[in-house]
Every structure is written in C-alpha cells, then in structure tokens.
Design a protein around this motif. Structure first.
Motif, PDB file in Angstrom:
ATOM      1  N   ASN A 122      16.387  29.141  51.738  1.00 52.62           N
ATOM      2  CA  ASN A 122      16.932  29.258  53.092  1.00 52.62           C
ATOM      3  C   ASN A 122      17.766  28.030  53.464  1.00 52.62           C
ATOM      4  O   ASN A 122      18.818  28.148  54.116  1.00 52.62           O
ATOM      5  N   LEU A 123      17.302  26.851  53.071  1.00 48.12           N
ATOM      6  CA  LEU A 123      18.043  25.629  53.378  1.00 48.12           C
ATOM      7  C   LEU A 123      19.380  25.597  52.631  1.00 48.12           C
ATOM      8  O   LEU A 123      20.408  25.182  53.188  1.00 48.12           O
ATOM      9  N   VAL A 124      19.370  26.033  51.373  1.00 47.20           N
ATOM     10  CA  VAL A 124      20.623  26.108  50.611  1.00 47.20           C
ATOM     11  C   VAL A 124      21.582  27.101  51.271  1.00 47.20           C
ATOM     12  O   VAL A 124      22.781  26.829  51.412  1.00 47.20           O
ATOM     13  N   ALA A 125      21.041  28.260  51.681  1.00 54.03           N
ATOM     14  CA  ALA A 125      21.881  29.265  52.341  1.00 54.03           C
ATOM     15  C   ALA A 125      22.417  28.757  53.677  1.00 54.03           C
ATOM     16  O   ALA A 125      23.559  29.063  54.055  1.00 54.03           O
ATOM     17  N   GLN A 126      21.627  27.980  54.398  1.00 53.36           N
ATOM     18  CA  GLN A 126      22.053  27.441  55.689  1.00 53.36           C
ATOM     19  C   GLN A 126      23.241  26.502  55.531  1.00 53.36           C
ATOM     20  O   GLN A 126      24.163  26.491  56.345  1.00 53.36           O
ATOM     21  N   ALA A 127      23.231  25.711  54.462  1.00 54.78           N
ATOM     22  CA  ALA A 127      24.320  24.752  54.226  1.00 54.78           C
ATOM     23  C   ALA A 127      25.539  25.393  53.566  1.00 54.78           C
ATOM     24  O   ALA A 127      26.644  24.853  53.644  1.00 54.78           O
ATOM     25  N   ALA A 128      25.341  26.555  52.928  1.00 54.71           N
ATOM     26  CA  ALA A 128      26.390  27.157  52.098  1.00 54.71           C
ATOM     27  C   ALA A 128      27.729  27.362  52.805  1.00 54.71           C
ATOM     28  O   ALA A 128      28.779  27.148  52.192  1.00 54.71           O
ATOM     29  N   PRO A 129      27.766  27.787  54.095  1.00 48.76           N
ATOM     30  CA  PRO A 129      29.074  28.004  54.730  1.00 48.76           C
ATOM     31  C   PRO A 129      29.948  26.759  54.778  1.00 48.76           C
ATOM     32  O   PRO A 129      31.175  26.868  54.930  1.00 48.76           O
ATOM     33  N   PHE A 130      29.355  25.579  54.615  1.00 53.31           N
ATOM     34  CA  PHE A 130      30.116  24.333  54.687  1.00 53.31           C
ATOM     35  C   PHE A 130      30.461  23.778  53.301  1.00 53.31           C
ATOM     36  O   PHE A 130      31.031  22.699  53.185  1.00 53.31           O
TER      37      PHE A 130
END
Length: 322
Positions: A68-76
C-alpha cells in the motif's frame, strides 16, 4: 553526478511514506536501500504477521502495508535504488552529496535518513558455506514461487513460524527445524503451526545439504547424534538479521548509541540532513511504525523549506487537491 531533490535512505515504512510526501510536495525523490526489496525490517522479518497499531487499519499484514505504501507513492514516480548501499555523505555548495556503492553520486536538495536500525544483513546458515547449488533463501518476496516445493525452514523466531503458516497451504511439504526446544516466536503463532501439517524438529541442526545445481534434500542431526534426511528443494534460513549503521556512523552525525539525534523538525546536526523512524532519538521517543509516519512527514516538510526558503512549511491538506 545526478541531481535529486530528496534522497531517502531506507525503504522501510517511514522511508516509503517519506517518498510519498516528497512527491506530494512536488519534489523528485530517490529511495536507497541495501535490501533488494522495499519494506525494510517488515519485509525481511515479518511480512505475513498482522500489524494492529497502524491508524485506520484494524489489522493489516506487513506485506500488504508495504504494498500500500509503494502504491501510495507510485503516482509521483520515486526512483528506487534497491540493493544499493549509501556509502558516503559530503556537502558541495551547501548541498548534500550522497555517494553510493559502485561509485554513483547523488547531489541532493536534502537527505532524509529512515534506515530503521541500520542496514540489515541476514545471519548465514553455516552449512550453506560449502554448498554451491541454489535453493537457499533468507526471505521470500513472492511466496507463490514456492508452490509445490519441499520447504525446510531453519529458525525458531517469528519470521520462521510466519513462513510456516504462509507456505504450508501451497508447499508440498514444510519442515521447521530449530536447535532448541523453546521458540522466540509468539506463542499464538507457535500454536497455530502446531495445528497445521508442519513437521517441527527441535534440538536439531542442519548439518548437510544434498544436490548439485539445486538442493534435493538436507541432513538433520538431532541432539544425541541421531541423523536423518528430510526432503528439501528450498531452504528458508530464517535466522534473523544483524543491524549495522555501517557508513552512517562515519558521516559526522550526532549519535546516541545506535540512533541519530534530531530536533523537533527531525533535523540532524548536519545541514539539510533529516531523519525519521526507528533510527532517530529525542526525548520521549517511541519506536512505532505509526510514529515513524508522522516523523517522515515532519522531516520532508522541513526539508522542503530548507530546499526552497520561500516554500510554506505547512503543505496544505491532501484532500484540498482531490
């Protein structure tokens, strides 16, 4: 020498949230970690264990939290430099320059150290030193890859028993061997494994591995000298990890034992170098993942102002831009 606004050292939960927050602030970010997978200690030691004290989640597995943390940062679009060790820290024209293993250099607007307890190195399985074949792993990034395998788990801690719970439904067989008859794992997890078709061998050590290019079996020697062979195509050496500050200890940071001293802005004694998570020390410090998230946000927001003094410390609410 490449340029990046923020270099985050450590890809554990605090580091991953720092990567998100740097992106949210419009900053380019590189995440550096010596381990080959994101997640730090969570991925290495208890990916399948339920974490009960992360706000907003009644319970979440370590692996799912990291995903989830990786996915949260992914848009950036953070850049992940995994399997890479941060070796040196210098300053050029007031900006940090991070030297990586292999010789690459990152000129940074700021550095945020979120290295937990430092770099983690798995404790080796002694018998593996003389074995040239493959099939020895120290953690399991993708459990599905062990489907249909004869799995031998070595260790008596939480990670060993977590792997037994995770792998038993998909493996052909699971054997857990521990050199004592007492375990460091949580009693409830030990009881859960005891209710599964997992063979647990105590007071025993792995004394030989069979196979040429691939493990085909293992020899166990039980206390008293009894020797037996067990099926094994994969050996999970869950013997724990040693933590080491490594080169960080030579950077000139103010340390309190193994921790980096920071102020209320998460700033260290070095210019434009901040820290967050378990590696930090200050009065009243509580080492929890939940605490690390707040520290990461504080560190990045203060780093943003250090990079651009005209920027606002308060970033605004994320919901304002949704």
């Amino acid at each position: 020498m490449r340029e990046v606004d923020v270099a985050v050292i450590g890809a554990g939960p605090a580091g991953l949230f720092a990567a998100y927050y740097a992106g949210f602030r419009g900053l380019s970010v590189a995440v550096v970690d010596a381990l080959p997978e994101p997640g730090g200690q969570v991925t290495a030691m208890y990916p399948e264990k339920l974490i009960l004290d992360v706000a907003g989640f009644p319970a979440i597995k370590g692996r799912e939290l990291v995903a989830n943390l990786v996915a949260q940062a992914a848009p950036f679009h953070p850049e992940y430099l995994l399997g890479t060790r941060a070796e040196k820290l210098t300053h050029l024209d007031g900006r940090p320059v991070l030297g990586l293993a292999g010789g690459e250099q990152l000129r940074c607007g700021a550095v945020v150290v979120t290295g937990g307890l430092g770099s983690f190195t798995p404790r080796p399985l002694p018998v593996a030193d003389g074995f040239l074949g493959t099939g020895i792993v120290y953690f399991v990034p993708q459990p599905a890859e062990l489907t249909g395998q004869d799995v031998l788990i070595v260790g008596g801690g939480d990670s060993a028993f977590d792997w037994a719970v995770t792998l038993q439904p998909i493996a052909r067989s699971v054997t857990l061997v521990h050199r004592r008859d007492r375990f460091r794992a949580h009693a409830s997890t030990v009881a859960r494994v005891g209710a599964l078709p997992v063979r647990v061998v105590v007071n025993a050590e792995v004394t030989r591995l069979y196979g040429d290019s691939q493990i085909t079996g293992a020899e166990l020697t039980v206390r008293g000298g009894v020797v037996e062979e067990v099926p094994a195509t994969i050996v999970v050496a869950a013997l724990g990890f040693t933590a080491d500050l490594g080169p960080l200890a030579e950077w000139g940071l103010t340390l309190d034992r193994r921790h980096i001293v920071v102020d209320s802005s998460m700033a260290t004694n070095l210019p434009r170098v901040f820290a967050a998570g378990d590696i930090t020390e200050y009065p009243g410090k509580v080492r929890l993942i939940a605490t690390g998230f707040g520290e990461a946000a504080t560190a990045v927001n203060n780093a943003a102002v250090a990079i651009d003094p005209t920027a606002h410390l308060f970033p605004g609410h994320s919901s304002d831009g949704s």
